[in-house]
Design a protein around this motif. Structure first.
Motif, PDB file in Angstrom:
ATOM      1  N   MET A   1     -13.394   6.042   6.358  1.00  0.00           N
ATOM      2  CA  MET A   1     -12.153   6.860   5.885  1.00  0.00           C
ATOM      3  C   MET A   1     -11.496   7.362   7.028  1.00  0.00           C
ATOM      4  SD  MET A   1     -11.903   9.796   2.940  1.00  0.00           S
ATOM      5  CE  MET A   1     -13.041  11.031   3.904  1.00  0.00           C
ATOM      6  N   ASP A   2     -10.258   7.391   7.113  1.00  0.00           N
ATOM      7  CA  ASP A   2      -9.172   8.086   8.031  1.00  0.00           C
ATOM      8  C   ASP A   2      -9.523   9.404   8.473  1.00  0.00           C
ATOM      9  OD1 ASP A   2      -7.058   8.728   9.688  1.00  0.00           O
ATOM     10  OD2 ASP A   2      -5.551   8.068   8.174  1.00  0.00           O
ATOM     11  N   ASP A  66      -8.513   0.899  -5.951  1.00  0.00           N
ATOM     12  CA  ASP A  66      -8.751   0.749  -4.525  1.00  0.00           C
ATOM     13  C   ASP A  66      -8.779   2.292  -4.023  1.00  0.00           C
ATOM     14  OD1 ASP A  66      -8.235  -1.943  -4.970  1.00  0.00           O
ATOM     15  OD2 ASP A  66      -6.464  -1.971  -3.996  1.00  0.00           O
ATOM     16  N   LEU A  67      -7.912   3.005  -4.377  1.00  0.00           N
ATOM     17  CA  LEU A  67      -8.195   4.477  -3.626  1.00  0.00           C
ATOM     18  C   LEU A  67      -9.591   5.128  -4.031  1.00  0.00           C
ATOM     19  CD1 LEU A  67      -4.828   6.057  -4.084  1.00  0.00           C
ATOM     20  CD2 LEU A  67      -5.594   5.238  -2.178  1.00  0.00           C
ATOM     21  N   LEU A  68     -10.125   4.774  -4.946  1.00  0.00           N
ATOM     22  CA  LEU A  68     -11.534   5.307  -5.159  1.00  0.00           C
ATOM     23  C   LEU A  68     -12.374   4.609  -4.386  1.00  0.00           C
ATOM     24  CD1 LEU A  68     -13.622   7.021  -7.147  1.00  0.00           C
ATOM     25  CD2 LEU A  68     -13.691   4.947  -8.520  1.00  0.00           C
ATOM     26  N   LEU A  77      -8.130   0.566   3.674  1.00  0.00           N
ATOM     27  CA  LEU A  77      -6.575   0.382   3.321  1.00  0.00           C
ATOM     28  C   LEU A  77      -5.679   0.662   4.569  1.00  0.00           C
ATOM     29  CD1 LEU A  77      -6.706   2.125  -0.116  1.00  0.00           C
ATOM     30  CD2 LEU A  77      -6.179  -0.349   0.192  1.00  0.00           C
ATOM     31  N   GLU A  78      -4.661   0.049   4.390  1.00  0.00           N
ATOM     32  CA  GLU A  78      -3.562   0.582   5.399  1.00  0.00           C
ATOM     33  C   GLU A  78      -3.071   2.123   5.265  1.00  0.00           C
ATOM     34  OE1 GLU A  78      -2.245  -1.297   7.855  1.00  0.00           O
ATOM     35  OE2 GLU A  78      -3.629  -2.699   7.386  1.00  0.00           O
ATOM     36  N   PRO A  79      -3.011   2.790   6.293  1.00  0.00           N
ATOM     37  CA  PRO A  79      -2.894   4.193   6.016  1.00  0.00           C
ATOM     38  C   PRO A  79      -1.564   4.705   5.102  1.00  0.00           C
ATOM     39  CG  PRO A  79      -3.086   3.909   8.513  1.00  0.00           C
ATOM     40  CD  PRO A  79      -3.078   2.492   7.657  1.00  0.00           C
ATOM     41  N   ARG A  83      -3.007   7.570  -0.780  1.00  0.00           N
ATOM     42  CA  ARG A  83      -2.217   8.549  -1.458  1.00  0.00           C
ATOM     43  C   ARG A  83      -3.434   9.646  -1.985  1.00  0.00           C
ATOM     44  NH1 ARG A  83       2.704   9.193  -1.075  1.00  0.00           N
ATOM     45  NH2 ARG A  83       2.941   9.960  -3.134  1.00  0.00           N
ATOM     46  N   THR A  84      -3.127  10.941  -1.611  1.00  0.00           N
ATOM     47  CA  THR A  84      -4.082  12.012  -2.208  1.00  0.00           C
ATOM     48  C   THR A  84      -3.357  12.922  -3.285  1.00  0.00           C
ATOM     49  OG1 THR A  84      -3.259  13.701  -0.620  1.00  0.00           O
ATOM     50  CG2 THR A  84      -5.110  12.251   0.259  1.00  0.00           C
ATOM     51  N   VAL A  85      -4.271  13.714  -4.144  1.00  0.00           N
ATOM     52  CA  VAL A  85      -3.699  14.446  -5.119  1.00  0.00           C
ATOM     53  C   VAL A  85      -2.874  15.332  -4.670  1.00  0.00           C
ATOM     54  CG1 VAL A  85      -5.636  14.231  -6.695  1.00  0.00           C
ATOM     55  CG2 VAL A  85      -5.762  16.093  -4.922  1.00  0.00           C
ATOM     56  N   GLY A  86      -1.940  15.861  -5.200  1.00  0.00           N
ATOM     57  CA  GLY A  86      -0.892  17.140  -4.951  1.00  0.00           C
ATOM     58  C   GLY A  86      -1.515  18.260  -4.766  1.00  0.00           C
TER      59      GLY A  86
END
Length: 103
Positions: A1-2, A66-68, A77-79, A83-86
């Protein structure tokens, strides 16, 4: 993870935003104060979520897993695709896992 999605990165970002908010308040820039204060709260909430479990940051949109898989460490994944939650959802999740009180 980034690394930008790490606990340390979110916590540092929250601190920077809170500092900016206090500077804004001191100058009477109340709109900017509200903006930076909101960013500080959002980043602090995300720091807690990622410390509990990185998958808690997943934004559930369009049924894409994919995010999970990315937050679980199984997919790269490409940066710009991450996307993260708000802020609102982050706070709701903290309430659901009983880190924050229900109200």
């Amino acid at each position: 993870m980034d690394d930008s999605l790490s606990f340390e990165s979110f916590l540092t970002g929250a601190g920077r935003a809170a500092y900016k908010a206090m500077e804004d308040h001191g100058r009477g820039e109340y709109d900017e104060f509200a903006l930076h204060g909101g960013v500080a709260v959002e980043r602090l909430a995300k720091a807690v979520l990622v410390k509990e479990n990185p998958t808690y940051l997943v934004e559930m949109r369009n049924g894409n897993s994919d995010l999970l898989l990315y937050f679980g460490g199984a997919l790269e994944l490409e940066p710009d695709k991450v996307r993260t939650v708000g802020a609102k959802e982050a706070l709701q999740r903290l309430r659901r896992i009983k880190v924050l009180p229900p109200a």
